[in-house]
Design a protein around this motif. Structure first.
Motif, PDB file in Angstrom:
ATOM      1  N   ASP A 168       0.847  -1.184   0.000  1.00 54.59           N
ATOM      2  CA  ASP A 168       0.000   0.000   0.000  1.00 54.59           C
ATOM      3  C   ASP A 168       0.888   1.241   0.000  1.00 54.59           C
ATOM      4  OD1 ASP A 168       0.876   0.449   2.628  1.00 54.59           O
ATOM      5  OD2 ASP A 168      -0.976  -0.240   3.554  1.00 54.59           O
ATOM      6  N   GLY A 169       0.245   2.405   0.051  1.00 52.28           N
ATOM      7  CA  GLY A 169       1.001   3.657   0.086  1.00 52.28           C
ATOM      8  C   GLY A 169       1.825   3.934  -1.154  1.00 52.28           C
ATOM      9  N   VAL A 170       1.327   3.527  -2.327  1.00 54.18           N
ATOM     10  CA  VAL A 170       2.070   3.750  -3.577  1.00 54.18           C
ATOM     11  C   VAL A 170       2.102   5.245  -3.902  1.00 54.18           C
ATOM     12  CG1 VAL A 170       2.185   3.229  -6.039  1.00 54.18           C
ATOM     13  CG2 VAL A 170       1.353   1.485  -4.433  1.00 54.18           C
ATOM     14  N   GLU A 171       3.260   5.777  -4.182  1.00 53.28           N
ATOM     15  CA  GLU A 171       3.375   7.180  -4.576  1.00 53.28           C
ATOM     16  C   GLU A 171       4.571   7.386  -5.494  1.00 53.28           C
ATOM     17  OE1 GLU A 171       4.153   9.905  -1.381  1.00 53.28           O
ATOM     18  OE2 GLU A 171       5.204   8.397  -0.193  1.00 53.28           O
ATOM     19  N   VAL A 172       4.411   8.280  -6.444  1.00 56.23           N
ATOM     20  CA  VAL A 172       5.458   8.582  -7.424  1.00 56.23           C
ATOM     21  C   VAL A 172       6.551   9.422  -6.778  1.00 56.23           C
ATOM     22  CG1 VAL A 172       5.965   9.726  -9.618  1.00 56.23           C
ATOM     23  CG2 VAL A 172       3.821   8.469  -9.329  1.00 56.23           C
ATOM     24  N   THR A 173       7.807   9.141  -7.139  1.00 59.82           N
ATOM     25  CA  THR A 173       8.952   9.920  -6.671  1.00 59.82           C
ATOM     26  C   THR A 173       9.760  10.383  -7.884  1.00 59.82           C
ATOM     27  OG1 THR A 173      10.281   7.900  -6.429  1.00 59.82           O
ATOM     28  CG2 THR A 173       9.059   8.663  -4.485  1.00 59.82           C
ATOM     29  N   ASN A 174      10.801  11.142  -7.633  1.00 56.00           N
ATOM     30  CA  ASN A 174      11.646  11.637  -8.720  1.00 56.00           C
ATOM     31  C   ASN A 174      12.554  10.530  -9.244  1.00 56.00           C
ATOM     32  OD1 ASN A 174      10.641  14.283  -8.549  1.00 56.00           O
ATOM     33  ND2 ASN A 174      12.082  14.793  -6.915  1.00 56.00           N
ATOM     34  N   ALA A 175      12.549  10.337 -10.549  1.00 57.70           N
ATOM     35  CA  ALA A 175      13.390   9.310 -11.164  1.00 57.70           C
ATOM     36  C   ALA A 175      14.812   9.825 -11.324  1.00 57.70           C
ATOM     37  CB  ALA A 175      12.823   8.906 -12.515  1.00 57.70           C
TER      38      ALA A 175
END
Length: 249
Positions: A168-175
């Motif tokens: 859970d807690g999926v979130e996009v970050t900086n690649a």
């Protein structure tokens, strides 16, 4: 599960959860995986790395002094053999999270041309490193599918029976700023369910180099820690993979 669980035990369990759903045996019958896409992109004629070229492109001590590289399976109770197969959408609930679920284990919905998977990093800071060679149009489509999935995926279950894992807690970050394009995200591996349950942080970065994908995964070794993908590993591996891709173009 006791909250007194050790850091090493948690890390070992996380590695098992990440590797066992994608490595090793082939998939059984079920919903079909994605078909190869028709070339549409400007890089559709990019060279495709062979299995041997992928193996040769794995970072070593010449590329990153002090790096330690270990094959998946050695020291992990035989979990996986480093071979990646196409993931099936019906292995993930909800299915809209299938591209995210696949990326966590270094896979996608497309059958790769070749793949290698290793545990790599300098001492005390390892990550699961997966290099996968695809048909060029498939590689670009995998990145598009992953970006689309991350817009709505917040959590999912993957696998079945004793092999089922929950995130859970999926979130996009900086690649990381490498390759032709990249996507990164973090999520929580639910070790112990419940409001006060035990969770472990997982970070994933997928970087496309021509028709090859490099997938990096790091898992926190404690419930309060945050997983961090080692930047020195990403920097060094990106240089090696870029050079390999150029030789096939």
């Amino acid at each position: 599960m006791s909250r007194a669980i050790g850091r090493r035990q948690l890390a070992a369990m996380a590695l098992m959860a990440i590797c066992m759903t994608a490595c090793g045996g082939r998939h059984d019958a079920g919903a079909p995986t994605a078909k190869a896409t028709v070339g549409r992109d400007t890089d559709q004629n990019a060279g495709v790395l062979s299995q041997q070229q992928l193996e040769d492109a794995v970072v070593d001590a010449h590329d990153l002094p002090g790096v330690q590289v270990e094959e998946i399976g050695a020291g992990t109770g035989g979990a996986g053999n480093g071979v990646i197969h196409a993931a099936r959408r019906n292995d993930t609930d909800p299915s809209l999270c299938a591209p995210v679920s696949a990326a966590v284990v270094g896979a996608s919905g497309y059958t790769p041309v070749g793949s290698v998977q290793r545990i790599a990093g300098t001492k005390g800071h390892p990550a699961v490193l997966t290099l996968v060679s695809h048909r060029s149009a498939d590689a670009s489509q995998i990145m598009r599918d992953l970006r689309t999935s991350l817009k709505s995926c917040k959590g999912f279950e993957a696998g079945a029976g004793a092999m089922k894992v929950t995130y859970d807690g999926v979130e996009v970050t900086n690649a990381p700023p490498h390759g032709d394009e990249g996507v990164a995200f973090r999520l929580k591996w639910v070790v112990e369910p419940g409001e006060d349950g035990l969770k472990s942080s997982v970070s994933v970065a997928v970087i496309r180099h021509g028709s090859a994908l490099a997938i990096y995964k790091a898992v926190s070794d404690g419930p309060r820690g945050r997983a961090s993908i080692p930047s020195d590993l990403v920097d060094a591996q990106s240089k090696v993979l870029d050079a390999a891709v150029r030789t096939t173009s």
